[in-house]
Scaffold this motif. Structure first.
Motif, PDB file in Angstrom:
ATOM      1  N   SER A  55      46.456  23.944  36.505  1.00  0.00           N
ATOM      2  CA  SER A  55      48.032  24.929  36.285  1.00  0.00           C
ATOM      3  C   SER A  55      48.068  26.422  35.925  1.00  0.00           C
ATOM      4  CB  SER A  55      49.054  23.569  36.097  1.00  0.00           C
ATOM      5  OG  SER A  55      49.119  23.342  34.916  1.00  0.00           O
ATOM      6  N   THR A  56      46.719  26.069  35.233  1.00  0.00           N
ATOM      7  CA  THR A  56      46.798  27.230  33.690  1.00  0.00           C
ATOM      8  C   THR A  56      47.264  29.036  34.514  1.00  0.00           C
ATOM      9  OG1 THR A  56      45.435  28.130  32.138  1.00  0.00           O
ATOM     10  CG2 THR A  56      44.272  27.152  34.193  1.00  0.00           C
ATOM     11  N   GLU A  57      47.443  29.467  33.545  1.00  0.00           N
ATOM     12  CA  GLU A  57      47.343  30.741  34.063  1.00  0.00           C
ATOM     13  C   GLU A  57      46.260  31.514  33.144  1.00  0.00           C
ATOM     14  OE1 GLU A  57      51.713  32.193  33.680  1.00  0.00           O
ATOM     15  OE2 GLU A  57      52.499  31.662  34.918  1.00  0.00           O
ATOM     16  N   LEU A  58      45.612  31.294  33.308  1.00  0.00           N
ATOM     17  CA  LEU A  58      44.415  32.209  32.282  1.00  0.00           C
ATOM     18  C   LEU A  58      43.773  33.060  32.927  1.00  0.00           C
ATOM     19  CD1 LEU A  58      43.717  29.652  29.266  1.00  0.00           C
ATOM     20  CD2 LEU A  58      44.803  32.016  29.320  1.00  0.00           C
ATOM     21  N   PRO A  59      42.844  32.898  34.902  1.00  0.00           N
ATOM     22  CA  PRO A  59      42.135  33.063  35.119  1.00  0.00           C
ATOM     23  C   PRO A  59      43.280  34.225  35.518  1.00  0.00           C
ATOM     24  CG  PRO A  59      42.429  30.684  35.838  1.00  0.00           C
ATOM     25  CD  PRO A  59      43.397  30.647  34.610  1.00  0.00           C
ATOM     26  N   ALA A  60      43.881  34.100  35.660  1.00  0.00           N
ATOM     27  CA  ALA A  60      45.106  35.132  36.674  1.00  0.00           C
ATOM     28  C   ALA A  60      45.203  36.277  35.612  1.00  0.00           C
ATOM     29  CB  ALA A  60      46.197  34.808  36.914  1.00  0.00           C
ATOM     30  N   ILE A  61      45.420  35.525  34.269  1.00  0.00           N
ATOM     31  CA  ILE A  61      45.682  37.043  32.848  1.00  0.00           C
ATOM     32  C   ILE A  61      44.164  37.484  32.681  1.00  0.00           C
ATOM     33  CG2 ILE A  61      46.063  36.915  30.221  1.00  0.00           C
ATOM     34  CD1 ILE A  61      47.958  34.237  30.794  1.00  0.00           C
ATOM     35  N   LEU A  62      43.539  36.954  32.941  1.00  0.00           N
ATOM     36  CA  LEU A  62      42.008  37.370  32.474  1.00  0.00           C
ATOM     37  C   LEU A  62      41.557  38.501  33.953  1.00  0.00           C
ATOM     38  CD1 LEU A  62      40.472  34.567  30.849  1.00  0.00           C
ATOM     39  CD2 LEU A  62      40.376  36.507  29.937  1.00  0.00           C
ATOM     40  N   LEU A  63      42.026  37.973  34.975  1.00  0.00           N
ATOM     41  CA  LEU A  63      41.613  39.123  35.921  1.00  0.00           C
ATOM     42  C   LEU A  63      42.193  40.386  35.808  1.00  0.00           C
ATOM     43  CD1 LEU A  63      40.852  39.119  38.991  1.00  0.00           C
ATOM     44  CD2 LEU A  63      42.385  38.019  39.593  1.00  0.00           C
ATOM     45  N   SER A  64      43.496  39.892  35.604  1.00  0.00           N
ATOM     46  CA  SER A  64      43.482  40.977  35.316  1.00  0.00           C
ATOM     47  C   SER A  64      43.192  42.593  34.037  1.00  0.00           C
ATOM     48  CB  SER A  64      45.895  40.626  34.494  1.00  0.00           C
ATOM     49  OG  SER A  64      46.378  41.007  35.786  1.00  0.00           O
ATOM     50  N   ALA A  65      42.878  41.606  32.813  1.00  0.00           N
ATOM     51  CA  ALA A  65      42.201  42.492  31.823  1.00  0.00           C
ATOM     52  C   ALA A  65      40.868  42.598  32.800  1.00  0.00           C
ATOM     53  CB  ALA A  65      42.138  41.344  31.226  1.00  0.00           C
ATOM     54  N   LEU A  66      40.105  42.606  33.573  1.00  0.00           N
ATOM     55  CA  LEU A  66      39.270  42.338  33.887  1.00  0.00           C
ATOM     56  C   LEU A  66      39.586  43.922  35.184  1.00  0.00           C
ATOM     57  CD1 LEU A  66      36.112  42.527  34.569  1.00  0.00           C
ATOM     58  CD2 LEU A  66      36.377  40.641  36.439  1.00  0.00           C
ATOM     59  N   ILE A  67      40.498  43.621  35.951  1.00  0.00           N
ATOM     60  CA  ILE A  67      40.438  45.063  36.950  1.00  0.00           C
ATOM     61  C   ILE A  67      41.189  45.863  35.628  1.00  0.00           C
ATOM     62  CG2 ILE A  67      42.143  45.449  38.124  1.00  0.00           C
ATOM     63  CD1 ILE A  67      42.502  43.010  39.312  1.00  0.00           C
ATOM     64  N   THR A  68      41.961  46.441  34.717  1.00  0.00           N
ATOM     65  CA  THR A  68      42.202  47.008  33.890  1.00  0.00           C
ATOM     66  C   THR A  68      40.858  47.816  33.419  1.00  0.00           C
ATOM     67  OG1 THR A  68      44.471  45.912  33.388  1.00  0.00           O
ATOM     68  CG2 THR A  68      43.880  47.743  31.330  1.00  0.00           C
ATOM     69  N   ARG A  69      40.279  46.798  33.223  1.00  0.00           N
ATOM     70  CA  ARG A  69      38.441  47.268  32.393  1.00  0.00           C
ATOM     71  C   ARG A  69      38.271  48.201  33.307  1.00  0.00           C
ATOM     72  NH1 ARG A  69      39.328  47.907  26.906  1.00  0.00           N
ATOM     73  NH2 ARG A  69      40.098  46.580  25.486  1.00  0.00           N
ATOM     74  N   VAL A  70      37.807  47.081  34.016  1.00  0.00           N
ATOM     75  CA  VAL A  70      36.704  48.255  35.193  1.00  0.00           C
ATOM     76  C   VAL A  70      37.570  49.617  35.946  1.00  0.00           C
ATOM     77  CG1 VAL A  70      36.192  45.975  36.263  1.00  0.00           C
ATOM     78  CG2 VAL A  70      37.472  46.321  37.348  1.00  0.00           C
ATOM     79  N   GLU A  71      38.981  49.286  36.007  1.00  0.00           N
ATOM     80  CA  GLU A  71      40.034  51.134  36.518  1.00  0.00           C
ATOM     81  C   GLU A  71      38.647  51.712  37.358  1.00  0.00           C
ATOM     82  OE1 GLU A  71      42.925  53.273  35.882  1.00  0.00           O
ATOM     83  OE2 GLU A  71      42.029  51.683  34.524  1.00  0.00           O
ATOM     84  N   PRO A  72      38.769  50.489  38.764  1.00  0.00           N
ATOM     85  CA  PRO A  72      39.250  51.296  39.910  1.00  0.00           C
ATOM     86  C   PRO A  72      39.706  52.630  40.318  1.00  0.00           C
ATOM     87  CG  PRO A  72      39.534  48.783  40.231  1.00  0.00           C
ATOM     88  CD  PRO A  72      39.939  48.555  39.202  1.00  0.00           C
ATOM     89  N   PRO A  73      39.050  53.593  40.037  1.00  0.00           N
ATOM     90  CA  PRO A  73      39.317  54.752  41.071  1.00  0.00           C
ATOM     91  C   PRO A  73      40.205  55.115  42.052  1.00  0.00           C
ATOM     92  CG  PRO A  73      37.658  55.190  41.036  1.00  0.00           C
ATOM     93  CD  PRO A  73      37.272  53.543  39.972  1.00  0.00           C
ATOM     94  N   HIS A  74      41.324  56.290  42.247  1.00  0.00           N
ATOM     95  CA  HIS A  74      41.298  55.799  43.504  1.00  0.00           C
ATOM     96  C   HIS A  74      40.836  57.654  44.410  1.00  0.00           C
ATOM     97  CE1 HIS A  74      45.423  54.216  42.272  1.00  0.00           C
ATOM     98  NE2 HIS A  74      45.131  54.481  42.739  1.00  0.00           N
ATOM     99  N   SER A  75      40.435  57.584  45.490  1.00  0.00           N
ATOM    100  CA  SER A  75      39.473  58.477  46.188  1.00  0.00           C
ATOM    101  C   SER A  75      40.404  59.681  45.999  1.00  0.00           C
ATOM    102  CB  SER A  75      39.437  58.242  46.978  1.00  0.00           C
ATOM    103  OG  SER A  75      38.346  58.682  48.024  1.00  0.00           O
ATOM    104  N   GLU A  76      39.767  60.989  45.603  1.00  0.00           N
ATOM    105  CA  GLU A  76      41.101  62.235  45.106  1.00  0.00           C
ATOM    106  C   GLU A  76      40.889  63.260  46.906  1.00  0.00           C
ATOM    107  OE1 GLU A  76      40.043  64.325  42.347  1.00  0.00           O
ATOM    108  OE2 GLU A  76      40.025  62.903  40.723  1.00  0.00           O
ATOM    109  N   ALA A  77      39.422  62.352  47.495  1.00  0.00           N
ATOM    110  CA  ALA A  77      39.588  63.835  48.864  1.00  0.00           C
ATOM    111  C   ALA A  77      39.876  62.424  49.410  1.00  0.00           C
ATOM    112  CB  ALA A  77      37.637  63.813  48.567  1.00  0.00           C
TER     113      ALA A  77
END
Length: 210
Positions: free
Chosen positions: A78-100
């Motif tokens: 039931s812990t929410e920690l993995p989801a919280i850490l997933l959000s942290a990971l996504i924020t850190r790797v910062e997937p960029p949008h394709s400008e073209a």
């Protein structure tokens, strides 16, 4: 380097045996912050990008912490920690949008139409007529983003799906031809030969040996 594979996407790897890394699988609703959920739902994220050196220690720490907490899920599902850490990971790797891609609505429409219809329509003229573009306009838009003609883009997408079916579904060449809208297996076999240099059966046998 980070790689982003959204639901429904197919990636082509030239030599996957040389690739090593950590795979993080999650459903689009898994991130807990509004920003990361919006980012995950974006249709125009690039497929691969370098994570800046100054950011990497934080991204790797988030990954390691996520692995640690995910391993403890059996004890407390039931812990929410993995989801919280997933959000942290996504924020850190910062997937960029394709400008073209995001700046080229013609290509966006074409790509979406190809994904929906490449199993039944193999001709660039069909997509130009369906989308209301002149064939030259469509090809110019596709070349701007991919460096290939509209026809070459369609052929590559069909071949990619054919390889997926042959390698992972282990269908026969005849079944593959039917799945991809070819009138008979011989036409498909010639198409595949021209695109890859091998007949479907020979290519499938080589993947089994590998």
């Amino acid at each position: 380097t980070a790689v982003w594979i959204p639901p429904g996407a197919v990636h082509r790897w030239d030599d996957i045996t040389r690739v090593a890394g950590h795979l993080v699988l999650f459903v689009p609703t898994a991130p807990v912050t509004h920003r990361t959920r919006e980012l995950v739902a974006s249709p125009d994220l690039v497929a691969r990008w370098p994570v800046p050196a100054e950011t990497w220690p934080f991204a790797d720490a988030a990954r390691r912490h996520l692995v640690l907490e995910a391993a403890a899920l059996a004890e407390d599902p039931s812990t929410e920690l993995p989801a919280i850490l997933l959000s942290a990971l996504i924020t850190r790797v910062e997937p960029p949008h394709s400008e073209a891609r995001s700046a080229n609505p013609t290509f966006q429409l074409f790509r979406s139409s190809v994904e929906a219809h490449f199993r039944t329509h193999h001709d660039a003229g069909y997509y130009a007529a369906t989308l209301g573009f002149a064939p030259r306009t469509l090809t110019r838009a596709v070349q701007q983003v991919t460096g290939r003609t509209a026809k070459a883009y369609i052929v590559e997408r069909i071949v990619l799906e054919a390889k997926r079916l042959l390698a992972h579904e282990r269908v026969t060449a005849a079944q593959c031809a039917s799945e991809l809208g070819f009138p008979d297996p011989s036409n498909f076999s010639l198409f595949f030969l021209n695109a890859t240099g091998l007949r479907p059966g020979a290519w499938q046998a080589a993947t089994i040996l590998d």
